[in-house]
Design a protein around this motif. Sequence first.
Motif, PDB file in Angstrom:
ATOM      1  N   ASN A  92      -6.111  -5.873  12.922  1.00 40.22           N
ATOM      2  CA  ASN A  92      -5.793  -5.116  11.714  1.00 40.22           C
ATOM      3  C   ASN A  92      -6.165  -3.502  12.015  1.00 40.22           C
ATOM      4  O   ASN A  92      -6.378  -2.911  11.232  1.00 40.22           O
ATOM      5  CB  ASN A  92      -5.965  -5.402  10.649  1.00 40.22           C
ATOM      6  N   TRP A 139     -12.785  -6.286  11.852  1.00 40.33           N
ATOM      7  CA  TRP A 139     -11.253  -5.925  11.233  1.00 40.33           C
ATOM      8  C   TRP A 139     -11.194  -4.674  10.667  1.00 40.33           C
ATOM      9  O   TRP A 139     -12.027  -4.241   9.875  1.00 40.33           O
ATOM     10  CB  TRP A 139     -10.781  -7.244  10.164  1.00 40.33           C
ATOM     11  N   SER A 140      -9.998  -4.273  10.580  1.00 42.41           N
ATOM     12  CA  SER A 140      -9.340  -3.081   9.720  1.00 42.41           C
ATOM     13  C   SER A 140     -10.117  -1.880   9.798  1.00 42.41           C
ATOM     14  O   SER A 140     -10.490  -1.228   8.892  1.00 42.41           O
ATOM     15  CB  SER A 140      -9.256  -3.516   8.331  1.00 42.41           C
ATOM     16  N   GLU A 145     -15.186  -3.087  -0.125  1.00 45.90           N
ATOM     17  CA  GLU A 145     -14.911  -2.022   0.175  1.00 45.90           C
ATOM     18  C   GLU A 145     -14.587  -0.987  -0.737  1.00 45.90           C
ATOM     19  O   GLU A 145     -14.678   0.241  -0.686  1.00 45.90           O
ATOM     20  CB  GLU A 145     -13.876  -2.114   1.290  1.00 45.90           C
ATOM     21  N   PHE A 185       3.306  -4.566  12.667  1.00 45.89           N
ATOM     22  CA  PHE A 185       4.249  -5.469  12.025  1.00 45.89           C
ATOM     23  C   PHE A 185       4.509  -4.431  10.536  1.00 45.89           C
ATOM     24  O   PHE A 185       3.580  -3.902  10.034  1.00 45.89           O
ATOM     25  CB  PHE A 185       3.331  -6.772  11.586  1.00 45.89           C
ATOM     26  N   MET A 186       5.804  -4.422  10.277  1.00 46.65           N
ATOM     27  CA  MET A 186       6.167  -3.560   9.263  1.00 46.65           C
ATOM     28  C   MET A 186       5.683  -2.058   9.146  1.00 46.65           C
ATOM     29  O   MET A 186       5.274  -1.505   8.207  1.00 46.65           O
ATOM     30  CB  MET A 186       5.640  -4.152   7.912  1.00 46.65           C
ATOM     31  N   ARG A 207       0.976  -1.244   0.091  1.00 48.84           N
ATOM     32  CA  ARG A 207       0.021   0.050  -0.092  1.00 48.84           C
ATOM     33  C   ARG A 207       0.736   1.184  -0.059  1.00 48.84           C
ATOM     34  O   ARG A 207       0.308   2.263   0.330  1.00 48.84           O
ATOM     35  CB  ARG A 207      -0.807  -0.168   1.020  1.00 48.84           C
ATOM     36  N   ILE A 252      -0.636  -2.462  11.947  1.00 50.74           N
ATOM     37  CA  ILE A 252      -0.036  -3.218  11.050  1.00 50.74           C
ATOM     38  C   ILE A 252       0.192  -2.088   9.746  1.00 50.74           C
ATOM     39  O   ILE A 252      -0.530  -1.548   9.293  1.00 50.74           O
ATOM     40  CB  ILE A 252      -0.472  -4.366  10.566  1.00 50.74           C
ATOM     41  N   PRO A 291      -2.178  -5.994   4.484  1.00 47.56           N
ATOM     42  CA  PRO A 291      -2.267  -5.720   5.915  1.00 47.56           C
ATOM     43  C   PRO A 291      -3.842  -5.826   6.781  1.00 47.56           C
ATOM     44  O   PRO A 291      -3.904  -6.249   7.744  1.00 47.56           O
ATOM     45  CB  PRO A 291      -1.737  -4.207   5.839  1.00 47.56           C
ATOM     46  N   ASP A 292      -4.833  -5.897   5.701  1.00 47.69           N
ATOM     47  CA  ASP A 292      -6.117  -5.787   6.201  1.00 47.69           C
ATOM     48  C   ASP A 292      -7.013  -6.920   5.673  1.00 47.69           C
ATOM     49  O   ASP A 292      -7.883  -6.966   6.153  1.00 47.69           O
ATOM     50  CB  ASP A 292      -6.699  -4.192   5.651  1.00 47.69           C
ATOM     51  N   ALA A 326      -4.985  -0.403  10.055  1.00 52.77           N
ATOM     52  CA  ALA A 326      -4.026  -1.023   9.010  1.00 52.77           C
ATOM     53  C   ALA A 326      -3.573  -0.098   8.054  1.00 52.77           C
ATOM     54  O   ALA A 326      -4.491   0.552   7.353  1.00 52.77           O
ATOM     55  CB  ALA A 326      -4.890  -2.333   8.546  1.00 52.77           C
ATOM     56  N   THR A 327      -2.439   0.390   7.719  1.00 53.28           N
ATOM     57  CA  THR A 327      -1.840   1.232   6.865  1.00 53.28           C
ATOM     58  C   THR A 327      -2.478   2.662   6.708  1.00 53.28           C
ATOM     59  O   THR A 327      -2.304   3.208   5.787  1.00 53.28           O
ATOM     60  CB  THR A 327      -1.905   0.418   5.406  1.00 53.28           C
ATOM     61  N   ARG A 345      -2.267  -7.869  15.202  1.00 56.30           N
ATOM     62  CA  ARG A 345      -1.850  -6.912  14.074  1.00 56.30           C
ATOM     63  C   ARG A 345      -2.403  -5.520  14.020  1.00 56.30           C
ATOM     64  O   ARG A 345      -2.407  -4.894  13.161  1.00 56.30           O
ATOM     65  CB  ARG A 345      -2.239  -7.588  12.614  1.00 56.30           C
ATOM     66  N   GLU A 353      -8.747   1.731   8.068  1.00 58.75           N
ATOM     67  CA  GLU A 353      -7.889   1.199   7.200  1.00 58.75           C
ATOM     68  C   GLU A 353      -7.449   2.219   6.287  1.00 58.75           C
ATOM     69  O   GLU A 353      -8.546   3.014   5.706  1.00 58.75           O
ATOM     70  CB  GLU A 353      -8.265  -0.042   6.467  1.00 58.75           C
TER      71      GLU A 353
END
Lengths: 435, 257
Positions: B125, B105-106, A213, B166-167, A141, B147, A199-200, B128-129, B144, B109
């Motif tokens: 998550n 989740w997420s 999404e 993570f990362m 991403r 993440i 990641p998601d 996430a990002t 996570r 995001e």
Amino acid sequence: MENPILHTSKTYTPEAIHAIQERAELGRYHIRGFGAFRNVPRLDDLVFLTASLTRLPLEGYREKCETKTMLGTRYAKRPIELEIPITIAGMSFGALSRNAKVALGQAATWMGTSTTTGDGGMLAAEREASAQLVYQCLPSRYGFDPKDLKKADAVEIVVGQGAKPGGGGLLLGQKVNQVVAGMRSLPEGVDQRSPCRHPDWIGPDDLRIKIEELREATDWQIPIYVKMGATRVKDDVKLAVKAGADVIVLDGMEGGTAATQSIFQEHVGIPTLPAIVQAVEALKEIGVYGEVQLLVSGGIRSGPDVAKALALGADAVSIGTASLIAMGCNKPIYVEDYHKLGTEPYHCHHCHTGLCPVGIATQEASLMERLPVEEAATHVANYLQAMVMETQAIARACGKSNVHNLEREDLVALTLEASAMAKLPLAGTDFVMGQ
Amino acid sequence: MTDFAVADLTTLTSTSSTPTPSDGSPVDCQPLDCNGLTTREINQALKAIAATGQASVTVLNPTGRHNLAVGLETSMLIRFEGSVGYYCGGLSDHANLDIQGNCGWSVGENLMSGQIIVRGDASANAAATARGGKICVLGNAGARAGISLKGATLIVLGNIGAGSAFMMQQGRMIVCGDAGANLADSIYEGEIFVGGAIASLGADAQVEPLTEADWQMLDRELGDWNVKAQDYAFKKVVCAKQLYNFKPRDFAQENAI
């Protein structure tokens, strides 16, 4: 010497000896660009049975032979309409120079086809140059921006690529300059290792929600592709379709990369030829062939490659490495700079070094200047035009007024391997290997 | 699927009948009830309500549905009365969400900016990002969390699960509780503050001392939730930067006495 016969081990070949000694120096795996060097069963191993008394050919140059191609007709309100069945594959700004990215977009626009972003976000200049731009959603991403998503003509969720299915990308520090690092939110000069998982979301059931999404964020307007490296193709294609993909993008092991472990390039994934066959079978088995389009890539170099992929059942192909070669990759110019990299024109695979002698796979301004955008775009467009003419020439010789009417019945195999993989008869026989 | 026309919003909003507060600011419109609506219809309704200039809206009966309030570019406060599913507020810019329940989740995001509050627990998550803005989880967050974080702030008043950060590339995580195994594996940059126990650190992560500025920042960030940073023994986790570039192992050095 009395008897100067040199004995060469077939196990410890000069290449194997070099590989061992190189690892003994490096203390890690070998990283390079370009893609698989090894020979694999490929589309070259098929030939066409063109018209004679049983089929009527069309006149080779002028008679109408349609090339229009639609992608993403399943759910998207605005499917991708292409003039030709050849698209430009995803390659990152970072791996490629700005000039190379803009030239690819320009060439695709001239030819009425699409180009694709890459692992590093959407360049404004690339968006401007590309009439139809596919926006990749990769595990990393890097630079992914909802604003760019809304400007995209399609989204491609990248699960993997043919050169390294199951592995993440690499961009060595010499290419991670200030601009590239900034776009990717990374420290400058880092040996960047892209994640291999998103990641998601993790599995195909999550992917279904991820796709929803992306559709909600784009108002269900644009197609959603799912790109995978070819491994367990049948299962993967069915799962991607179930998750809601409009288009399956399948990249065989001949597919290129700017940098990854050489072991991945040589030992991972299956070739494009059997991958196409398996994907088409999977789509037919679940009754969505024609509804979900199949875009294939990995070692597509010529009109015959395109025609064979279409005849096996693909809707379109994507080219990456070949488009770079068209604009000058491995061209015998600036030869002294190839030598500095320890290579020669026609053999260069040093994309990972960032010192591309012809200004394509580099972030060095002085090297990038060697690639004028308009000239590069013209070369890519000429090459695409030539491939289209070759594809049409074969289609017409098979009596088809539309390249998409090429079919399996037009092909036979030259080798037992190709016969087994394509499930086509061995040329001149009724024998299909394995059946 | 039925297309949800903007005109249908009259059944969902009734700004004209709502009394205007004395300061003249826009007030909450009628709640948006998810019952009987598709996800598409809910998200289109939220966009349409935002376009009318409403300051806030309450969403009733989200019942754990996925992909609510995704891809929005509005700072209108969206209050979810109940739990939401995956990707709530995903791919949004200027988000302003208050989730009065748990989330799947997420959450948040790829958030670009704004704020998302999760009053219950967040599943895997979280954030996430996410590239900007702030995501505050008042309960726990699952595996996570944070993440691939790319610049956003993630605050978790409870615990976080395994594989968090993570990362991670940029940004900040503040966790009052415990962190699960393999925290901050392969992070590039950013900082993680953990008030409780860390089960284990991942590759190339290390603990370093907090500065005075760190404590002031923690006080500021946690003060919004009436939490005192000094009540926790915060540890700061950052990248050790030993894996930034490929290099061979130094066997002689490793085995030196």
